[in-house]
Scaffold this motif. Structure first.
Motif, PDB file in Angstrom:
ATOM      1  N   MET A   1     -16.494  28.139  27.156  1.00 28.48           N
ATOM      2  CA  MET A   1     -16.899  26.860  26.578  1.00 28.48           C
ATOM      3  C   MET A   1     -15.763  25.870  26.749  1.00 28.48           C
ATOM      4  SD  MET A   1     -18.718  28.074  23.072  1.00 28.48           S
ATOM      5  CE  MET A   1     -17.310  29.089  22.624  1.00 28.48           C
ATOM      6  N   PRO A   3     -14.307  22.064  26.050  1.00 30.46           N
ATOM      7  CA  PRO A   3     -14.506  20.856  25.236  1.00 30.46           C
ATOM      8  C   PRO A   3     -14.731  19.629  26.108  1.00 30.46           C
ATOM      9  CG  PRO A   3     -12.482  22.016  24.630  1.00 30.46           C
ATOM     10  CD  PRO A   3     -12.974  22.621  25.904  1.00 30.46           C
ATOM     11  N   GLN A   5     -14.133  15.704  27.427  1.00 24.97           N
ATOM     12  CA  GLN A   5     -12.875  15.101  27.867  1.00 24.97           C
ATOM     13  C   GLN A   5     -12.277  14.224  26.777  1.00 24.97           C
ATOM     14  OE1 GLN A   5     -13.271  13.177  31.708  1.00 24.97           O
ATOM     15  NE2 GLN A   5     -12.520  15.115  32.515  1.00 24.97           N
ATOM     16  N   PHE A   6     -10.960  14.176  26.767  1.00 26.72           N
ATOM     17  CA  PHE A   6     -10.270  13.280  25.824  1.00 26.72           C
ATOM     18  C   PHE A   6      -8.930  12.898  26.435  1.00 26.72           C
ATOM     19  CE2 PHE A   6      -9.133  17.665  24.855  1.00 26.72           C
ATOM     20  CZ  PHE A   6      -7.749  17.616  24.799  1.00 26.72           C
ATOM     21  N   LEU A  31      -4.844  16.011  15.779  1.00 28.90           N
ATOM     22  CA  LEU A  31      -4.887  17.433  16.148  1.00 28.90           C
ATOM     23  C   LEU A  31      -3.687  18.108  15.502  1.00 28.90           C
ATOM     24  CD1 LEU A  31      -5.879  19.834  17.998  1.00 28.90           C
ATOM     25  CD2 LEU A  31      -4.296  18.957  19.731  1.00 28.90           C
ATOM     26  N   GLY A  34      -5.296  23.046  15.528  1.00 30.39           N
ATOM     27  CA  GLY A  34      -6.451  23.112  16.430  1.00 30.39           C
ATOM     28  C   GLY A  34      -7.426  24.237  16.157  1.00 30.39           C
ATOM     29  N   HIS A  35      -7.176  25.050  15.121  1.00 24.16           N
ATOM     30  CA  HIS A  35      -8.030  26.231  14.967  1.00 24.16           C
ATOM     31  C   HIS A  35      -9.304  25.992  14.161  1.00 24.16           C
ATOM     32  CE1 HIS A  35      -5.383  28.438  17.424  1.00 24.16           C
ATOM     33  NE2 HIS A  35      -6.042  29.568  17.217  1.00 24.16           N
ATOM     34  N   ILE A  38     -10.610  22.693  17.639  1.00 21.31           N
ATOM     35  CA  ILE A  38     -10.932  23.103  19.021  1.00 21.31           C
ATOM     36  C   ILE A  38     -12.236  23.909  19.073  1.00 21.31           C
ATOM     37  CG2 ILE A  38     -10.110  24.380  21.070  1.00 21.31           C
ATOM     38  CD1 ILE A  38      -7.261  23.410  20.328  1.00 21.31           C
ATOM     39  N   PRO A  39     -12.448  24.875  18.151  1.00 19.32           N
ATOM     40  CA  PRO A  39     -13.767  25.526  18.160  1.00 19.32           C
ATOM     41  C   PRO A  39     -14.920  24.530  18.025  1.00 19.32           C
ATOM     42  CG  PRO A  39     -12.248  26.783  16.799  1.00 19.32           C
ATOM     43  CD  PRO A  39     -11.538  25.515  17.189  1.00 19.32           C
ATOM     44  N   MET A  41     -14.870  21.415  18.994  1.00 21.04           N
ATOM     45  CA  MET A  41     -14.949  20.660  20.258  1.00 21.04           C
ATOM     46  C   MET A  41     -15.611  21.499  21.354  1.00 21.04           C
ATOM     47  SD  MET A  41     -11.288  18.653  20.214  1.00 21.04           S
ATOM     48  CE  MET A  41     -11.481  17.964  21.861  1.00 21.04           C
ATOM     49  N   LYS A  42     -15.341  22.812  21.328  1.00 21.37           N
ATOM     50  CA  LYS A  42     -15.992  23.678  22.322  1.00 21.37           C
ATOM     51  C   LYS A  42     -17.500  23.670  22.138  1.00 21.37           C
ATOM     52  CE  LYS A  42     -12.439  27.172  23.210  1.00 21.37           C
ATOM     53  NZ  LYS A  42     -12.241  28.633  23.186  1.00 21.37           N
ATOM     54  N   GLU A  49     -12.630  11.067  21.716  1.00 22.17           N
ATOM     55  CA  GLU A  49     -12.165  10.595  23.024  1.00 22.17           C
ATOM     56  C   GLU A  49     -10.652  10.570  23.103  1.00 22.17           C
ATOM     57  OE1 GLU A  49     -14.176   6.942  23.963  1.00 22.17           O
ATOM     58  OE2 GLU A  49     -16.144   7.903  23.808  1.00 22.17           O
ATOM     59  N   LEU A  51      -7.137  12.504  21.297  1.00 21.67           N
ATOM     60  CA  LEU A  51      -6.532  13.409  20.324  1.00 21.67           C
ATOM     61  C   LEU A  51      -5.094  12.991  20.109  1.00 21.67           C
ATOM     62  CD1 LEU A  51      -7.716  17.084  21.005  1.00 21.67           C
ATOM     63  CD2 LEU A  51      -8.447  15.477  19.228  1.00 21.67           C
TER      64      LEU A  51
ATOM     65  N   MET B   1     -17.758   7.923  30.060  1.00 25.71           N
ATOM     66  CA  MET B   1     -16.343   7.712  29.762  1.00 25.71           C
ATOM     67  C   MET B   1     -15.549   7.582  31.059  1.00 25.71           C
ATOM     68  SD  MET B   1     -14.253   9.872  27.074  1.00 25.71           S
ATOM     69  CE  MET B   1     -12.500   9.750  26.935  1.00 25.71           C
ATOM     70  N   ILE B   4     -10.124  10.402  32.929  1.00 26.59           N
ATOM     71  CA  ILE B   4      -9.034  10.755  32.034  1.00 26.59           C
ATOM     72  C   ILE B   4      -7.789  11.024  32.867  1.00 26.59           C
ATOM     73  CG2 ILE B   4      -8.250  12.632  30.533  1.00 26.59           C
ATOM     74  CD1 ILE B   4     -10.132  10.830  29.071  1.00 26.59           C
ATOM     75  N   ARG B  25      -8.035  18.489  28.496  1.00 30.15           N
ATOM     76  CA  ARG B  25      -8.925  19.456  27.852  1.00 30.15           C
ATOM     77  C   ARG B  25      -8.792  20.873  28.410  1.00 30.15           C
ATOM     78  NH1 ARG B  25     -15.089  18.607  29.910  1.00 30.15           N
ATOM     79  NH2 ARG B  25     -14.682  18.057  32.063  1.00 30.15           N
ATOM     80  N   ASP B  46     -13.925  33.846  23.570  1.00 35.53           N
ATOM     81  CA  ASP B  46     -13.782  32.395  23.734  1.00 35.53           C
ATOM     82  C   ASP B  46     -13.952  31.655  22.403  1.00 35.53           C
ATOM     83  OD1 ASP B  46     -13.216  30.154  25.195  1.00 35.53           O
ATOM     84  OD2 ASP B  46     -15.213  29.934  26.067  1.00 35.53           O
ATOM     85  N   THR B  66      -7.723  29.022  22.267  1.00 39.16           N
ATOM     86  CA  THR B  66      -7.902  28.012  21.228  1.00 39.16           C
ATOM     87  C   THR B  66      -6.656  27.139  21.154  1.00 39.16           C
ATOM     88  OG1 THR B  66      -9.335  29.584  20.106  1.00 39.16           O
ATOM     89  CG2 THR B  66      -8.731  27.665  18.838  1.00 39.16           C
TER      90      THR B  66
END
Ligand SMILES: Cc1cc2nc3c(=O)[nH]c(=O)nc-3n(C[C@H](O)[C@H](O)[C@H](O)COP(=O)(O)OP(=O)(O)OC[C@H]3O[C@@H](n4cnc5c(N)ncnc54)[C@H](O)[C@@H]3O)c2cc1C
Ligand code: FES
Ligand code: FES
Lengths: 288, 169
Positions: A1, A3, A5-6, A31, A34-35, A38-39, A41-42, A49, A51, B1, B4, B25, B46, B66
């Motif tokens: 998975m 995330p 783009q940012f 951020l 991230g724990h 990030i999940p 975001m995934k 857009e 972080l 967007m 990046i 990302r 994951d 992560t």
């Protein structure tokens, strides 16, 4: 998975972070470890857009002794909380709770600030911070302010933080020496959020409960402060009948969801069981 | 967007310095496996549950599925590829997993060994209980953990200069 783009920003001061958040508006998000983020975001439940990585800001780190209170920087990790001698001596319930969060790898990076700011009712620190009457120091576009943990949680993922504000530190009043404490958490396995959990801090005077505060985790949209339950116990010897009354009062304020952790009424009962165990363990640890 | 901007990431992995330009990302596990071609660290879930992606970063065990590669900029990382000596002599942990049958399919093993490596640095002589809570973030679907615990005990004994039990039961 993967995330979405940012663009990545790594400010080195609180002022820079706040300015970036103000300039980039609601497409930007801080951020920390991230724990939680990030999940999400995934799963594309979050798609910021920008972080703003708080990891490069030295002023957000560290644990400081202020005598009557302890100030913990927002980017202090759960692992650092576990290994702090100061906290072990003055606020041992923080270590006890941290050890029940996630697993060792996650605790090396997950932060106190991220845990309290996230707003997920499954997080363990918020109910503990309400129990301890902690205050969150916040920096934002219109300056600094302080929000009590007890006033911070408004709904699942809704907090008193305004757009562009970050939690910079958490200030916790030191409970009196000889206080009893316990964090009891029921979970299905290591790394699971609570089916129900209870935080208790109390003290005795002349064999009677002199002070008592109770927080409950993951049995409502927000963490809960069980005020009535705590009041019932003040002045009692923590006898079984008083505990039973307090447990009923605490159960009455829960409103858990039915989910993989069990049906709602089971989770309410488990909140009561966790509270009863926490009270008894706290009492054993307290000076008479 | 709009497009990046790629960002530079410089890391030292197993003693060697690498610089790459990556999408912000990009996850650290993909950086390690696909940019650096070090495929020892695995992707199991994951979702930060299984620990197969565990690497050592600045002395901590982290789940590299992560974490963004950009967050590791400037870090020193060790993966399973960095454990054996240059002449191929196995690290005590690798030897322990081999001698005590600490693996079956082997999918979890790189993560288990990297986690155990940090655990033994922090606590050189852990009890069985401490080993089990120390590897609580690593799942193994094959072994039932008994021999993983023995493998880590083997390594602890060897690193502490004690004689080691010869084989698994
Ligand atoms: C498998 C697994 C199991 C877990 N189990 C538990 C558990 O049992 N109990 C528990 O409590 N947690 C658990 N967690 C969550 C973990 O503790 C997270 O680390 C924590 O919730 C968030 O901290 P973070 O530093 O990782 O924050 P991040 O994920 O970086 O951020 C979380 C949110 O808070 C915001 N934020 C972060 N820092 C700040 C700040 N200083 N000011 C304002 N906003 C900020 C971010 O923008 C984001 O919205 C688990 C996580 C995983 C992956
Ligand atoms: S792949 Fe990272 S924890 Fe499973
Ligand atoms: S040996 Fe197969 S998952 Fe552990």
């Amino acid at each position: 998975m993967i995330p979405g783009q940012f663009a990545y920003h790594r400010p080195s001061s609180i002022e820079q972070a706040v300015r970036l958040l103000a300039d980039l508006g609601d497409e930007a998000r801080p951020l920390a470890g991230g724990h939680s983020l990030i999940p999400m975001m995934k799963l594309r439940m979050a798609a910021p857009e920008h972080l703003i990585d708080l990891g490069g800001i030295a002023d957000l780190k560290g644990i400081r002794d202020r005598g009557a209170s302890i100030i913990i920087g927002a980017m202090t990790t759960q692992n650092e909380l576990i290994h702090s001698d100061l906290l072990a001596a003055k606020l041992p319930i923080i270590r006890e709770t941290s050890l029940l969060i996630a697993d060792p790898q996650i605790r090396y990076v997950g932060t106190l600030g991220g845990n309290v700011a996230n707003g997920d009712p499954g997080n363990d620190m918020p109910a503990l911070m309400m129990c301890l009457d902690a205050a969150y120091h916040v920096a934002g576009p219109s300056g600094n302010r302080t929000i009590k943990a007890r006033d911070f949680y408004e709904g699942a993922y809704f907090t008193a933080l305004q757009e562009g504000e970050i939690v910079t530190s958490v200030e916790i009043p030191v409970p009196p020496a000889g206080h009893g404490y316990a964090y009891e958490k029921l979970k299905r396995k290591i790394g699971d959020y609570a089916t129900a959990a209870a935080a208790v801090v109390l003290s005795f005077s002349g064999g009677k409960v002199a002070t008592c505060a109770i927080g409950l985790t993951n049995v409502s949209e927000t963490p809960l402060l069980a005020e009535e339950a705590a009041e019932i116990l003040i002045g009692t010897a923590l006898d079984p009948a008083s505990i039973a009354k307090a447990v009923s009062a605490a159960e009455a304020i829960t409103a858990p969801a039915s989910d993989g952790r069990g049906p709602a009424d089971y989770r309410t009962k488990m909140a009561g069981v966790m509270l009863s165990r926490a009270l008894q363990r706290a009492a054993r640890r307290a000076a008479a | 967007m709009s497009t990046i901007e790629q960002v530079p990431v410089t890391v030292t992995v197993n003693g060697k310095k690498y610089q790459r330009f990556v999408d912000p990302r990009m996850l650290l596990i993909h950086f390690i496996r696909e940019e650096l071609n070090l495929t020892g660290a695995h992707i199991g879930c994951d979702t930060s549950h299984c620990g197969a992606c565990t690497v050592e970063m600045n002395g901590m065990s982290v789940k590299s599925c992560t974490m963004f590669a950009v967050q590791a900029d400037g870090a020193s990382i060790t993966t399973i590829e960095g454990m054996a000596a240059p002449d191929g002599t196995l690290h005590a942990l690798q030897e322990g997993f081999r001698m005590m049958h600490g693996l079956q399919c082997g999918y979890c093993t790189p993560g288990m060994i990297m986690r155990a490596h940090v655990l033994l640095k922090e606590n050189p002589d852990p009890t069985e209980e401490e080993i089990r809570s120390g590897i609580a973030g690593n799942l193994c679907r094959c072994t039932g953990y008994q021999n993983i615990v023995k493998a880590i005990q083997y390594a602890a004994a060897k690193l502490n200069g004690r004689t080691v039990q010869e084989a698994a039961e």
